[in-house]
Design a protein around this motif. Structure first.
Motif, PDB file in Angstrom:
ATOM      1  N   PHE A   1      90.018  98.579 -78.789  1.00  0.00           N
ATOM      2  CA  PHE A   1      90.139  97.818 -80.038  1.00  0.00           C
ATOM      3  C   PHE A   1      89.287  98.445 -81.130  1.00  0.00           C
ATOM      4  O   PHE A   1      89.756  98.676 -82.258  1.00  0.00           O
ATOM      5  CB  PHE A   1      89.711  96.366 -79.807  1.00  0.00           C
ATOM      6  N   PHE A   2      88.032  98.758 -80.816  1.00  0.00           N
ATOM      7  CA  PHE A   2      87.140  99.295 -81.836  1.00  0.00           C
ATOM      8  C   PHE A   2      87.476 100.743 -82.183  1.00  0.00           C
ATOM      9  O   PHE A   2      87.244 101.179 -83.319  1.00  0.00           O
ATOM     10  CB  PHE A   2      85.682  99.160 -81.374  1.00  0.00           C
TER      11      PHE A   2
ATOM     12  N   TRP B   1      90.587 101.931 -82.328  1.00  0.00           N
ATOM     13  CA  TRP B   1      91.709 101.817 -83.266  1.00  0.00           C
ATOM     14  C   TRP B   1      91.255 101.227 -84.595  1.00  0.00           C
ATOM     15  O   TRP B   1      91.742 101.646 -85.666  1.00  0.00           O
ATOM     16  CB  TRP B   1      92.826 100.963 -82.671  1.00  0.00           C
ATOM     17  N   TYR B   2      90.313 100.287 -84.560  1.00  0.00           N
ATOM     18  CA  TYR B   2      89.790  99.736 -85.806  1.00  0.00           C
ATOM     19  C   TYR B   2      89.050 100.812 -86.599  1.00  0.00           C
ATOM     20  O   TYR B   2      89.191 100.904 -87.827  1.00  0.00           O
ATOM     21  CB  TYR B   2      88.848  98.561 -85.526  1.00  0.00           C
TER      22      TYR B   2
ATOM     23  N   TYR C   1      91.525 103.034 -88.241  1.00  0.00           N
ATOM     24  CA  TYR C   1      92.119 102.317 -89.374  1.00  0.00           C
ATOM     25  C   TYR C   1      91.190 102.349 -90.589  1.00  0.00           C
ATOM     26  O   TYR C   1      91.627 102.633 -91.720  1.00  0.00           O
ATOM     27  CB  TYR C   1      92.400 100.881 -88.946  1.00  0.00           C
ATOM     28  N   VAL C   2      89.893 102.102 -90.371  1.00  0.00           N
ATOM     29  CA  VAL C   2      88.926 102.117 -91.467  1.00  0.00           C
ATOM     30  C   VAL C   2      88.797 103.519 -92.055  1.00  0.00           C
ATOM     31  O   VAL C   2      88.708 103.695 -93.277  1.00  0.00           O
ATOM     32  CB  VAL C   2      87.550 101.606 -90.971  1.00  0.00           C
TER      33      VAL C   2
ATOM     34  N   VAL D   1      81.216 103.925 -89.637  1.00  0.00           N
ATOM     35  CA  VAL D   1      81.987 103.386 -88.514  1.00  0.00           C
ATOM     36  C   VAL D   1      81.139 103.381 -87.251  1.00  0.00           C
ATOM     37  O   VAL D   1      81.096 102.403 -86.501  1.00  0.00           O
ATOM     38  CB  VAL D   1      83.287 104.190 -88.309  1.00  0.00           C
TER      39      VAL D   1
ATOM     40  N   LEU E   1      84.066  90.402 -79.438  1.00  0.00           N
ATOM     41  CA  LEU E   1      85.199  90.202 -80.338  1.00  0.00           C
ATOM     42  C   LEU E   1      85.049  88.919 -81.151  1.00  0.00           C
ATOM     43  O   LEU E   1      85.397  88.874 -82.332  1.00  0.00           O
ATOM     44  CB  LEU E   1      86.504  90.185 -79.541  1.00  0.00           C
TER      45      LEU E   1
ATOM     46  N   HIS F   1      83.695  89.526 -89.680  1.00  0.00           N
ATOM     47  CA  HIS F   1      84.587  90.625 -90.061  1.00  0.00           C
ATOM     48  C   HIS F   1      84.716  90.805 -91.566  1.00  0.00           C
ATOM     49  O   HIS F   1      84.783  91.938 -92.067  1.00  0.00           O
ATOM     50  CB  HIS F   1      85.985  90.407 -89.465  1.00  0.00           C
TER      51      HIS F   1
ATOM     52  N   HIS G   1      84.037  94.499 -92.970  1.00  0.00           N
ATOM     53  CA  HIS G   1      85.116  95.258 -93.607  1.00  0.00           C
ATOM     54  C   HIS G   1      84.777  95.572 -95.065  1.00  0.00           C
ATOM     55  O   HIS G   1      85.093  96.665 -95.556  1.00  0.00           O
ATOM     56  CB  HIS G   1      86.419  94.468 -93.527  1.00  0.00           C
TER      57      HIS G   1
END
Length: 384
Positions: A9-10, A12-13, A16-17, A87, A114, A121, A125
């Motif tokens: 998850f992290f 892919w996050y 994305y960032v 990141v 999570l 979040h 973000h």
């Protein structure tokens, strides 16, 4: 298995960032630097002229030297490195606090991480979007706390974080001193002398660095003592809520009362710690250290939303108690409700003056939750 899902998850996050930050773009324009670009401009000016742009630059002279030196790298490359560092800092912060509160040993580790991440979040973000220095400094402070027993590494990393951007974490030093960690305190003071004393004196000269600190303090005072209608503060939020001028005496008095209430809540929270010089262990220590990071969040006239990334630490502490089956179901449900309220409210209230006002109830709810967690039976010992 749960750990691998959480890691994916992290990963892919993070990708994305990085995509949003233009990391993979063939070329980078200065507009994409955002806060990092502003920092470079202001630091370059101070490093080259030996003076502050009072009211615009609020970082210490050590930051001016460090940011200027970092900016001497090709800006395109330096920006991409910084994106990676941001990141990585989120992951490091989560790992360090997980270690600090013993989440690594809990079977519900993925759910804890999570849950905390989702609650904070909005601020995580926003920080990664604006490219401020909050994520990097939070990671350094978090590592320092997780490895407190490694005195030189821990105290050095802590001092470096303050040299980059001093904020609420400055109060970790007196907390350590009060609880009898003399070796760590002395080491941190030595490192602070290096970063805040020796570095500016070498770069600017001794007399010039003393003058520069005076300009820095003047810049901080100018930020506090102003009636700028565009400021992000409790006072601006009160004015917007009442559709009044920010200079209205009633607005000013209301804001001062709210800020005084926050300080009173902090005094009530830390009073048991002041009465007890034996360092609290395990989750209790984490509660107090996480609360320290919240202290300055609702105060001042420049409540940048990106600073809210520090909420990641208390959210992890609170989430660890929510998923602790040994604790009272009623207390766990109450903590869950608080995390849900923080996560939803921070997401639905748009950034701006009203969000600055929202910061106060979010901090109060976090402090209440930390008080509940601290009062729970002791959990896992702190791993340092």
């Amino acid at each position: 298995m749960a750990g691998s899902r959480e890691h994916r998850f992290f990963v892919w996050y993070g990708i994305y960032v990085l995509m949003l930050g233009k990391f993979f773009s063939p070329a980078v324009t200065p507009d994409w630097y955002r806060d990092l670009g502003l920092l470079w401009d202001l630091a370059d000016y101070t490093a080259r002229t030996g003076h502050y742009l009072v009211g615009q630059y609020f970082f210490p002279p050590s930051n001016a030297v460090l940011a200027h030196l970092y900016g001497l790298i090709d800006r395109d490359i330096a920006f991409r490195i910084y994106l990676l560092a941001e990141v990585a800092s989120v992951g490091v912060t989560i790992w360090a606090w997980s270690r600090l509160i013993g989440v690594e040993t809990q079977p519900s580790r993925a759910a804890i991480i999570l849950t905390a991440f989702l609650a904070a979040h909005t601020y995580v973000h926003f920080e990664l979007h604006m490219h401020n220095s909050n994520a990097v400094t939070l990671a350094m402070v978090s590592l320092a706390l997780a490895f407190e027993r490694h005195t030189t590494f821990s105290a050095g990393g802590y001092a470096f974080s303050l040299a980059v951007k001093p904020y609420s974490s400055v109060l970790i030093l007196p907390w350590m001193a009060w609880h009898g960690n003399a070796r760590w305190t002395v080491s941190a003071l030595c490192w602070l002398g290096l970063w805040f004393g020796a570095l500016p004196a070498i770069w600017f000269g001794l007399a010039e660095s003393v003058q520069l600190y005076g300009e820095w303090l003047a810049s901080l005072f100018a930020a506090v003592a102003n009636d700028d209608p565009n400021q992000l503060s409790i006072r601006a939020g009160v004015a917007a809520l009442g559709q009044s001028e920010i200079s209205d005496p009633v607005v000013r008095a209301t804001a001062l009362a709210l800020e005084a209430g926050w300080i009173a809540a902090l005094v009530a929270f830390f009073l048991p710690s002041l009465r007890r010089r034996i360092p609290p262990s395990g989750r209790r220590a984490a509660c107090e250290l996480a609360a320290i990071l919240l202290i300055g969040l609702p105060l001042g006239n420049h409540q940048q939303p990106a600073r809210g990334i520090v909420l990641l630490a208390p959210m992890l502490v609170i989430a660890s108690a929510i998923f602790d089956a040994r604790q009272s179901p009623r207390a766990r449900a109450m903590l869950g409700g608080i995390l849900i309220a923080i996560g939803i409210s921070s997401h639905v209230v748009p950034m701006g003056t009203m969000h600055a006002l929202l910061t106060l109830p979010i901090c109060i709810l976090s402090l209440i939750a930390l008080s509940i967690v601290r009062a729970m039976p002791a959990g896992c010992p702190v791993a340092r």
